[in-house]
Write a protein that holds these residues in place. Structure first.
Motif, mmCIF file in Angstrom:
data_model
loop_
_atom_site.group_PDB
_atom_site.id
_atom_site.type_symbol
_atom_site.label_atom_id
_atom_site.label_comp_id
_atom_site.label_asym_id
_atom_site.label_seq_id
_atom_site.Cartn_x
_atom_site.Cartn_y
_atom_site.Cartn_z
ATOM 1 N N PHE A 243 0.837 -1.201 0.000
ATOM 2 C CA PHE A 243 0.000 0.000 0.000
ATOM 3 C C PHE A 243 0.873 1.254 0.000
ATOM 4 C CE2 PHE A 243 -3.418 -2.513 2.473
ATOM 5 C CZ PHE A 243 -3.940 -2.999 1.289
ATOM 6 N N VAL A 244 0.345 2.317 -0.574
ATOM 7 C CA VAL A 244 0.963 3.650 -0.498
ATOM 8 C C VAL A 244 -0.109 4.611 -0.004
ATOM 9 C CG1 VAL A 244 2.042 5.547 -1.750
ATOM 10 C CG2 VAL A 244 2.625 3.181 -2.331
ATOM 11 N N ASP A 245 0.140 5.219 1.156
ATOM 12 C CA ASP A 245 -0.797 6.187 1.722
ATOM 13 C C ASP A 245 -0.362 7.594 1.309
ATOM 14 O OD1 ASP A 245 -2.226 4.180 2.860
ATOM 15 O OD2 ASP A 245 -1.472 4.472 4.898
ATOM 16 N N LEU A 246 -1.196 8.253 0.509
ATOM 17 C CA LEU A 246 -0.916 9.590 -0.011
ATOM 18 C C LEU A 246 -1.726 10.622 0.765
ATOM 19 C CD1 LEU A 246 -1.197 8.614 -3.770
ATOM 20 C CD2 LEU A 246 0.928 8.976 -2.513
ATOM 21 N N ALA A 247 -1.138 11.787 0.989
ATOM 22 C CA ALA A 247 -1.795 12.854 1.757
ATOM 23 C C ALA A 247 -2.273 13.950 0.805
ATOM 24 C CB ALA A 247 -0.841 13.428 2.792
ATOM 25 N N GLN A 248 -3.583 14.160 0.763
ATOM 26 C CA GLN A 248 -4.180 15.215 -0.062
ATOM 27 C C GLN A 248 -4.876 16.216 0.852
ATOM 28 O OE1 GLN A 248 -7.673 14.311 -2.571
ATOM 29 N NE2 GLN A 248 -6.552 15.244 -4.267
ATOM 30 N N THR A 249 -4.585 17.503 0.664
ATOM 31 C CA THR A 249 -5.187 18.517 1.527
ATOM 32 C C THR A 249 -6.681 18.618 1.243
ATOM 33 O OG1 THR A 249 -4.793 20.330 -0.025
ATOM 34 C CG2 THR A 249 -3.028 19.813 1.533
ATOM 35 N N SER A 250 -7.412 19.071 2.249
ATOM 36 C CA SER A 250 -8.851 19.251 2.085
ATOM 37 C C SER A 250 -9.149 20.344 1.063
ATOM 38 C CB SER A 250 -9.491 19.596 3.436
ATOM 39 O OG SER A 250 -8.872 20.738 4.003
ATOM 40 N N VAL A 251 -8.242 21.335 0.922
ATOM 41 C CA VAL A 251 -8.429 22.387 -0.085
ATOM 42 C C VAL A 251 -8.391 21.793 -1.490
ATOM 43 C CG1 VAL A 251 -7.449 24.511 -1.042
ATOM 44 C CG2 VAL A 251 -7.474 24.151 1.429
ATOM 45 N N GLU A 252 -7.460 20.871 -1.728
ATOM 46 C CA GLU A 252 -7.371 20.236 -3.045
ATOM 47 C C GLU A 252 -8.628 19.433 -3.348
ATOM 48 O OE1 GLU A 252 -3.703 18.157 -2.393
ATOM 49 O OE2 GLU A 252 -2.581 19.548 -3.656
ATOM 50 N N GLN A 253 -9.158 18.776 -2.336
ATOM 51 C CA GLN A 253 -10.391 18.019 -2.559
ATOM 52 C C GLN A 253 -11.551 18.945 -2.915
ATOM 53 O OE1 GLN A 253 -11.670 15.020 0.136
ATOM 54 N NE2 GLN A 253 -10.062 13.627 -0.560
ATOM 55 N N LEU A 254 -11.626 20.097 -2.255
ATOM 56 C CA LEU A 254 -12.696 21.044 -2.578
ATOM 57 C C LEU A 254 -12.544 21.577 -3.996
ATOM 58 C CD1 LEU A 254 -12.880 23.037 0.788
ATOM 59 C CD2 LEU A 254 -14.521 21.362 -0.068
ATOM 60 N N VAL A 295 -10.918 14.238 7.863
ATOM 61 C CA VAL A 295 -9.731 15.060 7.680
ATOM 62 C C VAL A 295 -8.900 15.018 8.959
ATOM 63 C CG1 VAL A 295 -8.874 17.386 7.212
ATOM 64 C CG2 VAL A 295 -10.938 16.565 6.073
ATOM 65 N N ASN A 296 -7.611 14.795 8.807
ATOM 66 C CA ASN A 296 -6.709 14.807 9.955
ATOM 67 C C ASN A 296 -6.628 16.230 10.501
ATOM 68 O OD1 ASN A 296 -4.261 15.001 11.566
ATOM 69 N ND2 ASN A 296 -3.729 12.986 10.768
ATOM 70 N N GLU A 297 -7.013 16.428 11.746
ATOM 71 C CA GLU A 297 -7.056 17.763 12.325
ATOM 72 C C GLU A 297 -5.665 18.364 12.496
ATOM 73 O OE1 GLU A 297 -9.213 17.574 15.938
ATOM 74 O OE2 GLU A 297 -11.112 16.990 15.006
ATOM 75 N N MET A 298 -4.650 17.531 12.627
ATOM 76 C CA MET A 298 -3.290 18.037 12.831
ATOM 77 C C MET A 298 -2.676 18.518 11.521
ATOM 78 S SD MET A 298 -2.833 17.747 16.057
ATOM 79 C CE MET A 298 -1.069 17.995 16.176
ATOM 80 N N THR A 299 -2.932 17.812 10.426
ATOM 81 C CA THR A 299 -2.296 18.132 9.145
ATOM 82 C C THR A 299 -3.247 18.773 8.146
ATOM 83 O OG1 THR A 299 -2.762 15.912 8.250
ATOM 84 C CG2 THR A 299 -0.695 16.222 9.467
ATOM 85 N N GLY A 300 -4.561 18.672 8.368
ATOM 86 C CA GLY A 300 -5.523 19.216 7.420
ATOM 87 C C GLY A 300 -5.563 18.450 6.111
ATOM 88 N N SER A 301 -5.216 17.173 6.150
ATOM 89 C CA SER A 301 -5.154 16.372 4.927
ATOM 90 C C SER A 301 -6.014 15.125 5.060
ATOM 91 C CB SER A 301 -3.706 15.975 4.610
ATOM 92 O OG SER A 301 -3.174 15.165 5.652
ATOM 93 N N VAL A 302 -6.302 14.537 3.903
ATOM 94 C CA VAL A 302 -7.071 13.301 3.812
ATOM 95 C C VAL A 302 -6.167 12.224 3.218
ATOM 96 C CG1 VAL A 302 -9.097 12.189 2.796
ATOM 97 C CG2 VAL A 302 -9.213 14.584 3.510
ATOM 98 N N THR A 303 -6.233 11.023 3.764
ATOM 99 C CA THR A 303 -5.378 9.930 3.288
ATOM 100 C C THR A 303 -6.050 9.191 2.138
ATOM 101 O OG1 THR A 303 -4.374 9.639 5.469
ATOM 102 C CG2 THR A 303 -4.212 7.796 3.928
ATOM 103 N N LEU A 304 -5.313 9.049 1.034
ATOM 104 C CA LEU A 304 -5.738 8.237 -0.100
ATOM 105 C C LEU A 304 -4.829 7.012 -0.143
ATOM 106 C CD1 LEU A 304 -6.075 11.005 -2.859
ATOM 107 C CD2 LEU A 304 -7.688 10.385 -1.071
ATOM 108 N N ARG A 305 -5.412 5.831 -0.200
ATOM 109 C CA ARG A 305 -4.614 4.599 -0.202
ATOM 110 C C ARG A 305 -4.622 3.982 -1.592
ATOM 111 N NH1 ARG A 305 -4.727 0.504 4.704
ATOM 112 N NH2 ARG A 305 -3.320 2.168 5.392
#
Length: 425
Positions: A243-254, A295-305
């Motif tokens: 697996f590869v866990d990628l971090a995408q910001t919530s702004v990018e998702q919006l 959304v991770n409250e510490m990083t403001g990102s969402v994990t994509l696997r």
């Protein structure tokens, strides 16, 4: 009296002379002012004539100057694949920390650290003498319980027969029944105790629960381990697939959701390409399988696997990678060369466009992301607009220009004349 008359005469004569003098001086001063005014009027008239002639000359020169020439590119709609580059880390698809389920001394370690193991392979052997003794004791207790059960059952059956003949009392029959039921329960407890002792004995052989690569052993032969200890003895990780866990910001998702509201934008195939830490490309492509729902409250990102094949074991758990995701597809995308996009003092992007009257217009645009050496534009220009990509520094909005159609050379990426590119092909 005569002296007084002479004195008065001299005074009057002097007064008369002074009046004439000042009158003469006034006449001369007025004459000088008049001459100065005539000179100034002549100078101003000459200057105006010279200014008019200069303006006429400048106007004539401007009419004779050629219009500035600029290179333009015609905007065309085309299919565009929108990718996002995200940081990530590799993670085992399966991971098992090996801990003992019973306590004891480690007698053997039956694996080589770093090797591949299969589910069921024996990893450690604990001292099992105590557990074998417990099994034997439990077996003896079961045999005793079964003997008691047989005796009480026979007694109960005999009392039932005697009761039918009224040779025993009901109390004796009830007591025999209770003894029989107690013996049945005792036999079940003995069976359970025997099974538990056998399970504990089996736990002295620690086996691999999954297929994968086994790590470094944290215990050696002779070490004492305890049941359910916090520190693992070793860890097994499955790395194919990985697996590869990628971090995408919530702004990018919006921003992606905003683009998906456009009729000509759809989801991409969700394929992922990896770039390793040394800059090399990973030979296998993966695909997004899971998206975190918070959304991770510490990083403001969402994990994509994403899941990748890893037959050669090139990817190890914990590696830093960068993933390029084909997340959106625009069937009518607009791309503008970056050399034609400028920014004003507020930081807003704009382009200079030549309108049908060959005059320069300034257009504010919305640049969503960079694709190679071009900007993907979502608002501000349309198909058919002619964007200035060469010579923009020598023109201003409102200026009239002549244009040269340019086209990007697909091999070199340079701007060349459109006719020349067509002829070359």
């Amino acid at each position: 009296m005569g002296s007084v008359t002479s004195l008065d005469y001299s005074v009057n004569e002097r007064s008369f002379s002074n009046d004439n003098y000042w009158r003469f001086q006034g006449i001369m001063l007025s004459r000088n002012f008049l001459l100065t005014g005539v000179v100034l009027a002549s100078a101003i008239l000459a200057g105006c004539q010279e200014s008019e002639s200069s303006k006429a000359g400048a106007s004539a020169a401007a009419q004779q100057m050629p219009k500035p020439q600029v290179g333009v590119i015609s905007i065309e709609k085309r299919p565009v694949e929108l990718t996002s580059e995200l940081p990530g880390r590799t993670k085992s698809s399966l991971e098992a920390e090996i801990r003992p389920q019973v306590g004891g001394i480690v007698e053997k370690r039956l694996f080589e650290e770093g090797q591949t193991v299969s589910a069921g392979d024996l990893l450690y052997q604990l001292d099992d003498s105590t557990y074998e003794s417990n099994v034997e004791q439990a077996q003896a207790d079961l045999d005793s319980a079964r003997a008691t059960l047989t005796s009480t059952k026979q007694t109960y059956e005999r009392y039932k027969t005697l009761k039918e003949r009224n040779n025993v009392s009901q109390q004796n029959l009830d007591d025999a029944n209770v003894a029989y039921l107690s013996a049945v329960a005792a036999e079940k407890r003995a069976v359970a105790a025997l099974n538990s002792a056998k399970i504990d004995l089996a736990y002295t052989k620690i086996t691999a629960p999954i297929d994968g690569k086994i790590g470094i052993s944290d215990v050696t032969v002779g070490a004492l381990v305890t049941a359910n200890q916090s520190a693992p003895m070793t860890t097994i990780r499955a790395t194919n697939p990985i697996f590869v866990d990628l971090a995408q910001t919530s702004v990018e998702q919006l921003r992606q959701r905003t683009l998906l509201n456009l009729d000509h934008v759809t989801l991409g195939d969700q394929s992922v390409s990896l770039v390793l830490e040394d800059g090399t490309a990973y030979p296998y492509k993966g695909r997004i399988t899971t998206r975190e729902v918070s959304v991770n409250e510490m990083t403001g990102s969402v994990t994509l696997r994403a899941e990748f094949k890893n037959p050669d074991g090139l990817l190890l758990p914990g590696m830093f990678v960068r993933g390029q995701i084909n997340d959106l597809s625009d069937s009518q995308g607009i791309l503008v060369p970056q050399q034609g996009v400028m920014r004003n003092v507020q930081g807003n992007a704009y382009v200079l466009v030549v309108n049908p009257e060959n005059k320069v217009e300034q257009r504010l645009i919305t640049t969503e992301r960079a694709i190679g050496n071009q900007w993907y534009v979502t608002d501000g220009i349309k198909e058919g607009d002619k964007v200035i990509v060469q010579g923009s520094m020598k023109v201003r909005p409102g200026a009239e220009v002549t244009t040269v159609e340019l086209k990007r050379d697909p091999q070199t990426g340079r701007m060349i004349e459109a006719n020349a590119a067509t002829t070359g092909q």
